[in-house]
Write a protein that holds these residues in place. Structure first.
Motif, PDB file in Angstrom:
ATOM      1  N   ARG A  24       0.853  -1.192   0.000  1.00 42.94           N
ATOM      2  CA  ARG A  24       0.000   0.000   0.000  1.00 42.94           C
ATOM      3  C   ARG A  24       0.882   1.232   0.000  1.00 42.94           C
ATOM      4  NH1 ARG A  24      -5.178  -1.370   0.864  1.00 42.94           N
ATOM      5  NH2 ARG A  24      -5.589  -3.357   1.887  1.00 42.94           N
ATOM      6  N   ARG A  25       0.364   2.301  -0.532  1.00 47.11           N
ATOM      7  CA  ARG A  25       1.109   3.565  -0.535  1.00 47.11           C
ATOM      8  C   ARG A  25       1.577   3.894   0.882  1.00 47.11           C
ATOM      9  NH1 ARG A  25      -2.810   7.800  -3.198  1.00 47.11           N
ATOM     10  NH2 ARG A  25      -4.311   6.369  -2.257  1.00 47.11           N
ATOM     11  N   GLY A  26       2.842   4.288   0.989  1.00 47.81           N
ATOM     12  CA  GLY A  26       3.397   4.654   2.280  1.00 47.81           C
ATOM     13  C   GLY A  26       4.137   3.530   2.991  1.00 47.81           C
ATOM     14  N   SER A  74      24.234   5.986  -9.703  1.00 44.09           N
ATOM     15  CA  SER A  74      23.793   7.118 -10.507  1.00 44.09           C
ATOM     16  C   SER A  74      22.358   6.980 -11.009  1.00 44.09           C
ATOM     17  CB  SER A  74      24.742   7.321 -11.694  1.00 44.09           C
ATOM     18  OG  SER A  74      24.799   6.147 -12.493  1.00 44.09           O
ATOM     19  N   GLY A  75      21.828   5.764 -11.027  1.00 49.10           N
ATOM     20  CA  GLY A  75      20.461   5.568 -11.501  1.00 49.10           C
ATOM     21  C   GLY A  75      19.424   5.500 -10.393  1.00 49.10           C
ATOM     22  N   MET A  76      19.852   5.658  -9.168  1.00 50.77           N
ATOM     23  CA  MET A  76      18.928   5.552  -8.024  1.00 50.77           C
ATOM     24  C   MET A  76      18.238   6.891  -7.788  1.00 50.77           C
ATOM     25  SD  MET A  76      18.867   2.638  -6.175  1.00 50.77           S
ATOM     26  CE  MET A  76      19.188   2.752  -4.410  1.00 50.77           C
ATOM     27  N   PRO A  77      16.923   6.886  -7.582  1.00 51.68           N
ATOM     28  CA  PRO A  77      16.264   8.123  -7.143  1.00 51.68           C
ATOM     29  C   PRO A  77      16.911   8.616  -5.851  1.00 51.68           C
ATOM     30  CG  PRO A  77      14.651   6.474  -7.776  1.00 51.68           C
ATOM     31  CD  PRO A  77      15.974   5.781  -7.757  1.00 51.68           C
ATOM     32  N   LYS A  78      16.956   9.920  -5.700  1.00 53.06           N
ATOM     33  CA  LYS A  78      17.691  10.507  -4.575  1.00 53.06           C
ATOM     34  C   LYS A  78      17.035  10.218  -3.233  1.00 53.06           C
ATOM     35  CE  LYS A  78      21.049  12.721  -6.758  1.00 53.06           C
ATOM     36  NZ  LYS A  78      21.006  11.928  -7.978  1.00 53.06           N
ATOM     37  N   GLU A  79      15.745  10.040  -3.238  1.00 57.53           N
ATOM     38  CA  GLU A  79      15.024   9.832  -1.975  1.00 57.53           C
ATOM     39  C   GLU A  79      14.293   8.498  -1.993  1.00 57.53           C
ATOM     40  OE1 GLU A  79      14.096  14.586  -1.147  1.00 57.53           O
ATOM     41  OE2 GLU A  79      12.483  13.236  -1.740  1.00 57.53           O
ATOM     42  N   ARG A  80      14.118   7.953  -0.865  1.00 57.36           N
ATOM     43  CA  ARG A  80      13.302   6.763  -0.556  1.00 57.36           C
ATOM     44  C   ARG A  80      13.934   5.447  -1.001  1.00 57.36           C
ATOM     45  NH1 ARG A  80       8.978   5.842  -2.872  1.00 57.36           N
ATOM     46  NH2 ARG A  80       9.180   7.129  -4.741  1.00 57.36           N
ATOM     47  N   VAL A 115       5.158   4.788  -3.518  1.00 58.79           N
ATOM     48  CA  VAL A 115       4.090   5.509  -4.220  1.00 58.79           C
ATOM     49  C   VAL A 115       3.728   4.694  -5.457  1.00 58.79           C
ATOM     50  CG1 VAL A 115       4.927   7.735  -3.391  1.00 58.79           C
ATOM     51  CG2 VAL A 115       5.717   6.872  -5.595  1.00 58.79           C
ATOM     52  N   ARG A 116       2.588   5.038  -6.070  1.00 58.43           N
ATOM     53  CA  ARG A 116       2.101   4.260  -7.215  1.00 58.43           C
ATOM     54  C   ARG A 116       3.137   4.202  -8.336  1.00 58.43           C
ATOM     55  NH1 ARG A 116      -3.807   5.517  -6.775  1.00 58.43           N
ATOM     56  NH2 ARG A 116      -4.533   3.794  -5.457  1.00 58.43           N
ATOM     57  N   ARG A 171       8.054  -8.271  -9.189  1.00 63.38           N
ATOM     58  CA  ARG A 171       7.047  -7.339  -9.690  1.00 63.38           C
ATOM     59  C   ARG A 171       6.362  -6.667  -8.517  1.00 63.38           C
ATOM     60  NH1 ARG A 171       8.632 -10.730 -13.060  1.00 63.38           N
ATOM     61  NH2 ARG A 171       8.597 -10.337 -15.283  1.00 63.38           N
ATOM     62  N   LEU A 172       6.650  -5.392  -8.369  1.00 62.17           N
ATOM     63  CA  LEU A 172       6.097  -4.608  -7.263  1.00 62.17           C
ATOM     64  C   LEU A 172       4.857  -3.876  -7.749  1.00 62.17           C
ATOM     65  CD1 LEU A 172       6.239  -3.266  -4.431  1.00 62.17           C
ATOM     66  CD2 LEU A 172       7.684  -1.504  -5.480  1.00 62.17           C
ATOM     67  N   THR A 173       3.783  -4.047  -7.015  1.00 66.26           N
ATOM     68  CA  THR A 173       2.542  -3.326  -7.299  1.00 66.26           C
ATOM     69  C   THR A 173       2.180  -2.503  -6.079  1.00 66.26           C
ATOM     70  OG1 THR A 173       1.752  -5.103  -8.732  1.00 66.26           O
ATOM     71  CG2 THR A 173       0.114  -3.509  -7.957  1.00 66.26           C
ATOM     72  N   VAL A 174       2.022  -1.224  -6.262  1.00 65.06           N
ATOM     73  CA  VAL A 174       1.643  -0.336  -5.165  1.00 65.06           C
ATOM     74  C   VAL A 174       0.172   0.037  -5.350  1.00 65.06           C
ATOM     75  CG1 VAL A 174       2.080   1.846  -3.996  1.00 65.06           C
ATOM     76  CG2 VAL A 174       3.981   0.552  -5.004  1.00 65.06           C
ATOM     77  N   VAL A 175      -0.604  -0.259  -4.330  1.00 66.26           N
ATOM     78  CA  VAL A 175      -2.054  -0.001  -4.422  1.00 66.26           C
ATOM     79  C   VAL A 175      -2.469   1.126  -3.479  1.00 66.26           C
ATOM     80  CG1 VAL A 175      -2.553  -2.349  -5.133  1.00 66.26           C
ATOM     81  CG2 VAL A 175      -2.563  -1.776  -2.698  1.00 66.26           C
TER      82      VAL A 175
END
Lengths: 113, 116
Positions: B14-16, B58-64, B83-84, B112-116
Motif C-alpha cells: 500500500r502507498r506509504g 547514478s540511476g537511483m532516485p535521490k530519496e526513498r 508511491v504508485r 514485480r512490485l505493485t503499489v495499491v
C-alpha cells in the motif's frame, strides 16, 4: 548521457521467415553490445553479444552485426520459430570497470505458426 | 548452479509502506546490479554494488531508495514510503569478480512490485 534507440517496437513474422531488429547508440566509447530475450514472467536471458573489435558474430540461427562508424548494431534471427516469440532488448556499455548497461526499449517479436 | 535468485516474485504494497526486494547472486559472483523496468520500457540501471560497497548509484532516485550488499546474505533494494509510480518490475543481475566486469551478466527473474 548514453542513449540507445531500438526499432521496431513490435514485429510480427511468419514461422520460417527472418526477423531483424536494429539499435543505434550515442556514446562512441561504447564497446560491448549484448542482446537479451525476455519471455513473459521471466528475467532477461543473454542470447548473443558482440564487442567492438568484431563486426559480426553468429550463433546458429542468431547473428549480430555492428557498424561502429554509424553507431548501430542489429540482431538477425533466421528461420524463426514460435518459441522465438518474446521481447528482445539491445544494450550498450563502455565495459571495463563500469557495470551498467544502457538498454533499448525492446522489440516484441511475434512468430505466427 | 541455481542462477540469480530474486524474491519475492510478486510484492503488493500500500502507498506509504516499505518494500524490500532481495537478490542472491550466482555462486562465485560478487558484483550485483539492480535495474527497474516500467511497462513498455526497457530496463533502466539503478545501482551497482560489490560486497559492502556501492560502486555506482547514478540511476537511483535521490530519496526513498537505498541498496546494500552485505558481507553475508543477499543484496537488498529497499524502497521506503512507496508511491504508485514505484510499481514496476525490478531485476537484479550478477557478474563474476573483477577481471570479467560486466561480461557474463546474468539476470534473475525479477520482482514485480505493485503499489495499491
Amino acid at each position: 548521457g548514453e542513449n540507445v534507440e531500438q526499432h521496431p517496437s513490435t514485429l510480427s513474422v511468419q514461422e520460417g521467415d527472418s526477423a531483424v531488429i536494429k539499435c543505434t547508440y550515442s556514446d562512441s566509447a561504447s564497446n560491448y553490445f549484448p542482446w537479451y530475450k525476455q519471455e513473459l514472467g521471466k528475467g532477461s536471458q543473454l542470447i548473443i553479444d558482440i564487442r567492438s573489435n568484431v563486426g559480426e558474430k553468429k550463433d546458429q540461427r542468431i547473428a549480430v552485426t555492428l557498424n561502429k562508424t554509424a553507431k548501430h548494431f542489429s540482431l538477425h534471427i533466421t528461420e524463426t520459430q514460435p518459441e522465438d516469440s518474446a521481447v528482445y532488448f539491445c544494450a550498450a556499455s563502455r565495459g571495463g570497470s563500469q557495470g551498467n548497461l544502457i538498454f533499448g526499449k525492446g522489440t516484441k517479436l511475434s512468430v505466427k505458426p | 548452479n541455481a542462477g540469480v535468485m530474486q524474491n519475492p516474485r510478486h510484492l503488493v504494497r500500500r502507498r506509504g509502506q516499505e518494500a524490500r526486494l532481495r537478490c542472491s547472486p550466482m555462486k562465485g559472483h560478487s558484483h550485483v546490479y539492480w535495474y527497474r523496468q516500467l511497462p513498455e520500457e526497457g530496463l533502466k540501471f539503478m545501482v551497482y554494488l560489490q560486497k559492502e560497497n556501492i560502486i555506482d548509484e547514478s540511476g537511483m532516485p535521490k530519496e526513498r531508495f537505498s541498496a546494500e550488499f552485505p558481507k553475508e546474505g543477499p543484496s537488498i533494494l529497499r524502497i521506503q514510503q512507496v508511491v504508485r509510480g514505484d510499481s514496476a518490475a525490478y531485476f537484479c543481475a550478477s557478474s563474476p569478480a573483477a577481471g570479467t566486469d560486466i561480461y557474463g551478466y546474468t539476470f534473475g527473474s525479477g520482482t514485480r512490485l505493485t503499489v495499491v
